[in-house]
Scaffold this motif. Sequence first.
Motif, PDB file in Angstrom:
ATOM      1  N   ILE A  70       0.407 -14.896 -13.534  1.00 57.73           N
ATOM      2  CA  ILE A  70       0.886 -14.155 -14.710  1.00 57.73           C
ATOM      3  C   ILE A  70       0.632 -14.965 -15.978  1.00 57.73           C
ATOM      4  CG2 ILE A  70       2.946 -13.225 -15.852  1.00 57.73           C
ATOM      5  CD1 ILE A  70       3.995 -12.566 -13.002  1.00 57.73           C
ATOM      6  N   PHE A  71       0.844 -16.287 -15.901  1.00 56.60           N
ATOM      7  CA  PHE A  71       0.619 -17.165 -17.046  1.00 56.60           C
ATOM      8  C   PHE A  71      -0.848 -17.134 -17.470  1.00 56.60           C
ATOM      9  CE2 PHE A  71      -0.058 -21.643 -18.648  1.00 56.60           C
ATOM     10  CZ  PHE A  71       0.603 -21.468 -19.857  1.00 56.60           C
ATOM     11  N   GLN A  72      -1.755 -17.220 -16.503  1.00 54.53           N
ATOM     12  CA  GLN A  72      -3.179 -17.180 -16.832  1.00 54.53           C
ATOM     13  C   GLN A  72      -3.574 -15.833 -17.430  1.00 54.53           C
ATOM     14  OE1 GLN A  72      -4.993 -18.400 -13.135  1.00 54.53           O
ATOM     15  NE2 GLN A  72      -4.930 -20.559 -13.711  1.00 54.53           N
ATOM     16  N   LEU A  73      -2.990 -14.764 -16.924  1.00 57.91           N
ATOM     17  CA  LEU A  73      -3.250 -13.437 -17.482  1.00 57.91           C
ATOM     18  C   LEU A  73      -2.758 -13.361 -18.931  1.00 57.91           C
ATOM     19  CD1 LEU A  73      -4.160 -10.467 -17.123  1.00 57.91           C
ATOM     20  CD2 LEU A  73      -1.844  -9.995 -16.304  1.00 57.91           C
ATOM     21  N   ASN A  74      -1.528 -13.829 -19.173  1.00 61.09           N
ATOM     22  CA  ASN A  74      -0.980 -13.814 -20.533  1.00 61.09           C
ATOM     23  C   ASN A  74      -1.788 -14.687 -21.481  1.00 61.09           C
ATOM     24  OD1 ASN A  74       1.216 -12.013 -20.395  1.00 61.09           O
ATOM     25  ND2 ASN A  74       2.473 -13.551 -19.377  1.00 61.09           N
ATOM     26  N   ARG A  75      -2.249 -15.832 -20.991  1.00 55.35           N
ATOM     27  CA  ARG A  75      -3.056 -16.717 -21.827  1.00 55.35           C
ATOM     28  C   ARG A  75      -4.374 -16.042 -22.176  1.00 55.35           C
ATOM     29  NH1 ARG A  75      -3.248 -22.559 -19.635  1.00 55.35           N
ATOM     30  NH2 ARG A  75      -4.090 -21.452 -17.855  1.00 55.35           N
ATOM     31  N   SER A  76      -4.974 -15.356 -21.235  1.00 57.76           N
ATOM     32  CA  SER A  76      -6.222 -14.631 -21.496  1.00 57.76           C
ATOM     33  C   SER A  76      -6.005 -13.520 -22.523  1.00 57.76           C
ATOM     34  CB  SER A  76      -6.778 -14.036 -20.199  1.00 57.76           C
ATOM     35  OG  SER A  76      -7.107 -15.054 -19.300  1.00 57.76           O
ATOM     36  N   ILE A  77      -4.901 -12.810 -22.401  1.00 52.85           N
ATOM     37  CA  ILE A  77      -4.579 -11.752 -23.371  1.00 52.85           C
ATOM     38  C   ILE A  77      -4.423 -12.337 -24.765  1.00 52.85           C
ATOM     39  CG2 ILE A  77      -2.785 -10.104 -24.063  1.00 52.85           C
ATOM     40  CD1 ILE A  77      -2.397  -9.554 -21.003  1.00 52.85           C
ATOM     41  N   GLN A  78      -3.744 -13.480 -24.865  1.00 53.96           N
ATOM     42  CA  GLN A  78      -3.560 -14.132 -26.168  1.00 53.96           C
ATOM     43  C   GLN A  78      -4.909 -14.551 -26.765  1.00 53.96           C
ATOM     44  OE1 GLN A  78      -0.774 -14.360 -27.985  1.00 53.96           O
ATOM     45  NE2 GLN A  78       0.311 -13.257 -26.370  1.00 53.96           N
ATOM     46  N   LEU A  79      -5.813 -15.057 -25.929  1.00 50.95           N
ATOM     47  CA  LEU A  79      -7.134 -15.450 -26.413  1.00 50.95           C
ATOM     48  C   LEU A  79      -7.914 -14.241 -26.920  1.00 50.95           C
ATOM     49  CD1 LEU A  79      -8.187 -18.104 -23.739  1.00 50.95           C
ATOM     50  CD2 LEU A  79      -7.713 -18.507 -26.169  1.00 50.95           C
ATOM     51  N   ILE A  80      -7.839 -13.142 -26.199  1.00 50.54           N
ATOM     52  CA  ILE A  80      -8.528 -11.900 -26.603  1.00 50.54           C
ATOM     53  C   ILE A  80      -7.955 -11.406 -27.937  1.00 50.54           C
ATOM     54  CG2 ILE A  80      -8.871  -9.472 -26.031  1.00 50.54           C
ATOM     55  CD1 ILE A  80      -9.017 -10.435 -23.039  1.00 50.54           C
ATOM     56  N   LYS A  81      -6.631 -11.432 -28.068  1.00 52.74           N
ATOM     57  CA  LYS A  81      -6.000 -10.996 -29.317  1.00 52.74           C
ATOM     58  C   LYS A  81      -6.403 -11.889 -30.492  1.00 52.74           C
ATOM     59  CE  LYS A  81      -1.760  -8.889 -27.548  1.00 52.74           C
ATOM     60  NZ  LYS A  81      -0.279  -9.042 -27.470  1.00 52.74           N
ATOM     61  N   ALA A  82      -6.547 -13.169 -30.224  1.00 56.17           N
ATOM     62  CA  ALA A  82      -6.914 -14.115 -31.289  1.00 56.17           C
ATOM     63  C   ALA A  82      -8.335 -13.870 -31.783  1.00 56.17           C
ATOM     64  CB  ALA A  82      -6.769 -15.561 -30.794  1.00 56.17           C
ATOM     65  N   ARG A  83      -9.197 -13.394 -30.918  1.00 60.24           N
ATOM     66  CA  ARG A  83     -10.582 -13.139 -31.296  1.00 60.24           C
ATOM     67  C   ARG A  83     -10.750 -11.806 -32.002  1.00 60.24           C
ATOM     68  NH1 ARG A  83     -13.996 -15.259 -26.096  1.00 60.24           N
ATOM     69  NH2 ARG A  83     -13.481 -17.447 -26.383  1.00 60.24           N
ATOM     70  N   ALA A  84      -9.802 -10.908 -31.826  1.00 59.65           N
ATOM     71  CA  ALA A  84      -9.917  -9.563 -32.400  1.00 59.65           C
ATOM     72  C   ALA A  84      -9.628  -9.552 -33.881  1.00 59.65           C
ATOM     73  CB  ALA A  84      -8.975  -8.596 -31.697  1.00 59.65           C
TER      74      ALA A  84
END
Length: 186
Positions: free
Chosen positions: A172-186
């Motif tokens: 779950i942590f890795q999924l949330n971290r990936s989501i945060q990275l995607i949001k940061a790039r948007a």
Amino acid sequence: MKSTLLLLDQRKTINEICQIENKSRNTIYNRLIVACLLGILEKNKDNYIFTAFGRNLLLKDDSISSEQFSERQFIMLSDFVKENPFYSQITFSIMSVVDTIFILSKAGYPVKYDIFKDFFIRSLGKDKTWIEGRSQHTGVYHFANYAKELGFIHQIDNNIFLTPCGIQAILIFQLNRSIQLIKARA
């Protein structure tokens, strides 16, 4: 922390809580700060109030101990940390314990505590602030202990293991971290 929360729920003042628990103001304030960082309380000027999560956490108390959270309450806290790893420095650090053990387990399992300690300090960027051995020991001990109490890790002697709950938490942590990275790039 639970006893302090129960007294706060009874509308006791900080001074009354200090007297009842025979603890210093700093100890009580530290407990309240940790409760805020775990989403249990919010600070409103000089008052601490329970969040909806904190109120629900107290309602789920089915133990006879006023000192320790019940198993049901630990599960609620564990779920909160898993679902909100970026909520505060404490939730992130607890999940960083799990992440560190996961990373190190790729090289050898179980993970030796001394190897974990060194890597954890560096991964949090605390190698410049936790300079003394005592501050390093205390910082690592507290966060590893939180992760252990929440059921993410287990320690036997000098070896640390991920529990099934810890494996779920890291996914779950890795999924949330990936989501945060995607949001940061948007």
